[in-house]
Design a protein around this motif. Structure first.
Motif, PDB file in Angstrom:
ATOM      1  N   PHE A 228      27.928 -24.896   3.428  1.00 34.05           N
ATOM      2  CA  PHE A 228      27.174 -24.046   4.343  1.00 34.05           C
ATOM      3  C   PHE A 228      26.896 -24.803   5.647  1.00 34.05           C
ATOM      4  O   PHE A 228      26.685 -26.009   5.637  1.00 34.05           O
ATOM      5  CB  PHE A 228      25.849 -23.624   3.700  1.00 34.05           C
ATOM      6  N   GLU A 229      26.872 -24.054   6.744  1.00 29.67           N
ATOM      7  CA  GLU A 229      26.621 -24.651   8.053  1.00 29.67           C
ATOM      8  C   GLU A 229      25.432 -23.981   8.709  1.00 29.67           C
ATOM      9  O   GLU A 229      25.199 -22.777   8.548  1.00 29.67           O
ATOM     10  CB  GLU A 229      27.852 -24.495   8.950  1.00 29.67           C
ATOM     11  N   SER A 230      24.664 -24.789   9.452  1.00 32.28           N
ATOM     12  CA  SER A 230      23.495 -24.258  10.151  1.00 32.28           C
ATOM     13  C   SER A 230      23.181 -25.156  11.339  1.00 32.28           C
ATOM     14  O   SER A 230      23.528 -26.346  11.349  1.00 32.28           O
ATOM     15  CB  SER A 230      22.291 -24.224   9.200  1.00 32.28           C
ATOM     16  N   SER A 231      22.525 -24.591  12.334  1.00 31.54           N
ATOM     17  CA  SER A 231      22.078 -25.352  13.501  1.00 31.54           C
ATOM     18  C   SER A 231      20.633 -24.968  13.806  1.00 31.54           C
ATOM     19  O   SER A 231      20.238 -23.817  13.619  1.00 31.54           O
ATOM     20  CB  SER A 231      22.954 -25.053  14.723  1.00 31.54           C
ATOM     21  N   GLY A 232      19.849 -25.940  14.250  1.00 31.26           N
ATOM     22  CA  GLY A 232      18.455 -25.641  14.595  1.00 31.26           C
ATOM     23  C   GLY A 232      17.597 -26.879  14.597  1.00 31.26           C
ATOM     24  O   GLY A 232      18.095 -28.008  14.649  1.00 31.26           O
ATOM     25  N   ALA A 233      16.275 -26.660  14.534  1.00 26.47           N
ATOM     26  CA  ALA A 233      15.317 -27.756  14.575  1.00 26.47           C
ATOM     27  C   ALA A 233      15.496 -28.672  13.370  1.00 26.47           C
ATOM     28  O   ALA A 233      15.775 -28.207  12.255  1.00 26.47           O
ATOM     29  CB  ALA A 233      13.895 -27.209  14.622  1.00 26.47           C
ATOM     30  N   PHE A 234      15.327 -29.967  13.580  1.00 29.57           N
ATOM     31  CA  PHE A 234      15.468 -30.940  12.503  1.00 29.57           C
ATOM     32  C   PHE A 234      14.082 -31.441  12.079  1.00 29.57           C
ATOM     33  O   PHE A 234      13.248 -31.720  12.939  1.00 29.57           O
ATOM     34  CB  PHE A 234      16.310 -32.132  12.979  1.00 29.57           C
ATOM     35  N   PRO A 235      13.770 -31.538  10.744  1.00 31.45           N
ATOM     36  CA  PRO A 235      14.656 -31.326   9.597  1.00 31.45           C
ATOM     37  C   PRO A 235      14.596 -29.918   9.022  1.00 31.45           C
ATOM     38  O   PRO A 235      15.190 -29.632   8.002  1.00 31.45           O
ATOM     39  CB  PRO A 235      14.108 -32.334   8.586  1.00 31.45           C
ATOM     40  N   GLN A 236      13.860 -29.009   9.692  1.00 32.82           N
ATOM     41  CA  GLN A 236      13.656 -27.674   9.130  1.00 32.82           C
ATOM     42  C   GLN A 236      14.975 -26.920   8.908  1.00 32.82           C
ATOM     43  O   GLN A 236      15.112 -26.180   7.930  1.00 32.82           O
ATOM     44  CB  GLN A 236      12.734 -26.855  10.030  1.00 32.82           C
ATOM     45  N   LEU A 241      17.959 -24.077   5.197  1.00 29.92           N
ATOM     46  CA  LEU A 241      19.303 -23.706   4.762  1.00 29.92           C
ATOM     47  C   LEU A 241      19.380 -23.742   3.248  1.00 29.92           C
ATOM     48  O   LEU A 241      19.916 -22.822   2.624  1.00 29.92           O
ATOM     49  CB  LEU A 241      20.326 -24.656   5.390  1.00 29.92           C
ATOM     50  N   TRP A 242      18.837 -24.810   2.622  1.00 33.42           N
ATOM     51  CA  TRP A 242      18.857 -24.889   1.155  1.00 33.42           C
ATOM     52  C   TRP A 242      18.113 -23.697   0.559  1.00 33.42           C
ATOM     53  O   TRP A 242      18.590 -23.056  -0.370  1.00 33.42           O
ATOM     54  CB  TRP A 242      18.197 -26.188   0.691  1.00 33.42           C
ATOM     55  N   ARG A 243      16.949 -23.377   1.115  1.00 33.73           N
ATOM     56  CA  ARG A 243      16.169 -22.238   0.610  1.00 33.73           C
ATOM     57  C   ARG A 243      16.971 -20.947   0.713  1.00 33.73           C
ATOM     58  O   ARG A 243      17.029 -20.153  -0.236  1.00 33.73           O
ATOM     59  CB  ARG A 243      14.877 -22.118   1.410  1.00 33.73           C
ATOM     60  N   TRP A 249      22.078 -16.275  -0.636  1.00 29.35           N
ATOM     61  CA  TRP A 249      23.520 -16.341  -0.896  1.00 29.35           C
ATOM     62  C   TRP A 249      23.847 -16.187  -2.372  1.00 29.35           C
ATOM     63  O   TRP A 249      24.701 -15.379  -2.741  1.00 29.35           O
ATOM     64  CB  TRP A 249      24.091 -17.648  -0.358  1.00 29.35           C
ATOM     65  N   PHE A 250      23.195 -16.954  -3.236  1.00 31.07           N
ATOM     66  CA  PHE A 250      23.531 -16.879  -4.659  1.00 31.07           C
ATOM     67  C   PHE A 250      23.329 -15.476  -5.246  1.00 31.07           C
ATOM     68  O   PHE A 250      24.189 -14.989  -5.988  1.00 31.07           O
ATOM     69  CB  PHE A 250      22.736 -17.912  -5.458  1.00 31.07           C
ATOM     70  N   PRO A 251      22.197 -14.771  -4.958  1.00 31.05           N
ATOM     71  CA  PRO A 251      22.048 -13.425  -5.527  1.00 31.05           C
ATOM     72  C   PRO A 251      23.095 -12.423  -5.040  1.00 31.05           C
ATOM     73  O   PRO A 251      23.260 -11.366  -5.649  1.00 31.05           O
ATOM     74  CB  PRO A 251      20.635 -13.010  -5.070  1.00 31.05           C
TER      75      PRO A 251
END
Length: 288
Positions: A228-236, A241-243, A249-251
């Motif tokens: 998975f890829e994401s861009s934005g504020a770090f580390p949020q 993304l994990w959340r 995604w999984f459901p």
């Protein structure tokens, strides 16, 4: 998927005064125990074991206040081997012991029953790909650190700062496959992902090379990965993304998580406030 999850939740309610097997909950949800625990904690915000404990003590609290049974009878019904063990657990949830609660009619806390429903937002899409990888090695430095859900993890920050730049450059030269460059790896994460539980953290590279003597090696078997890829504020950006992977995604996709390390690759902006993040999650396809 949500319908099956709710069947598992109903099973919990019917068996609060009995031993609840995670294997049975996973069977009702048509998934593995490993994935059920992780999916539950992502959706509910608390570990499965903690939810069951709170529900039991919520129902037990009502029975304590009713005053129709002895405290020991209630304790035994909900799986506590002694009145003392029950009292400790009761106080941890309600802030007062069961005997005092019965005498004074104390105000108790309640864990509501949970059920899951789908909220369709459609405001954003997730960028992902499925990758098949042969066996590989993670080579680098390793530390045991606590899990932090939001914000910077002080233990990880201190650990990375302790690694000298020459060691990092030697790591980088070993990188010979995806994900390229230095990565962050979480392994042996508790199934419920409770805040503060410890995990093995690696700061290293993905490689086919043999590790130098001063570095650790984690051999990872061949398998399927969702990237998975994401861009934005770090580390949020990475934490959210994990959340989102587990709650969205999984459901919606025919995959479930499987045991294995979670690998993240981040590229920070010059001021360290923004990042491009890539998250590798070990998965397996769910049979049709």
């Amino acid at each position: 998927m949500l319908e099956r999850l709710n069947q598992a939740m109903e099973h919990i309610e019917r068996h609060l005064d009995q031993r609840i097997e995670v294997a049975e909950l996973a069977r009702l949800a048509l998934t593995s125990e490993y994935h059920f625990r992780r999916l539950f904690s992502a959706l509910a915000g608390i570990p499965l074991s903690e939810y069951i404990r709170r529900r039991r003590l919520t129902v037990a609290g009502a029975q304590v206040l009713a005053g129709e049974e002895t405290l020991l009878d209630i304790a035994v019904r909900y799986g506590y081997g002694s009145a003392e063990a029950f009292a400790r657990a009761f106080r941890a949830v309600h802030g007062v012991g069961p005997g005092e609660a019965r005498r004074t009619g104390a105000v108790l806390y309640s864990q509501p029953r949970m059920s899951f429903r789908l909220i369709i937002e459609g405001s954003s899409s997730m960028r992902y790909r499925i990758v098949e990888k042969e066996e590989f090695r993670l080579v680098g430095k390793k530390a045991r650190v606590p899990l932090v859900h939001e914000g910077m993890n002080p233990a990880i920050v201190a650990f990375i700062r302790s690694i000298d730049q020459e060691t990092v450059r030697r790591m980088e030269r070993l990188s010979d496959q995806e994900p390229q460059g230095v990565v962050n790896v979480a392994d042996h994460v508790a199934d419920g992902r409770e805040e503060g539980t410890e995990l093995d953290y690696y700061h290293g590279v993905v490689t086919s090379a043999v590790a130098p003597e001063d570095m650790e090696t984690l051999t990872v078997p061949a398998g399927t990965w969702a990237v998975f890829e994401s861009s934005g504020a770090f580390p949020q950006a990475l934490q959210y993304l994990w959340r989102d992977v587990f709650t969205q995604w999984f459901p919606s996709n025919p995959y479930r998580s499987r045991p294995g390390p979670e690998i993240s690759r981040t590229r920070l902006s010059q001021d360290g406030t923004e990042a491009d993040a890539e998250l590798w999650i070990p998965v397996e396809r769910v049979a049709d």
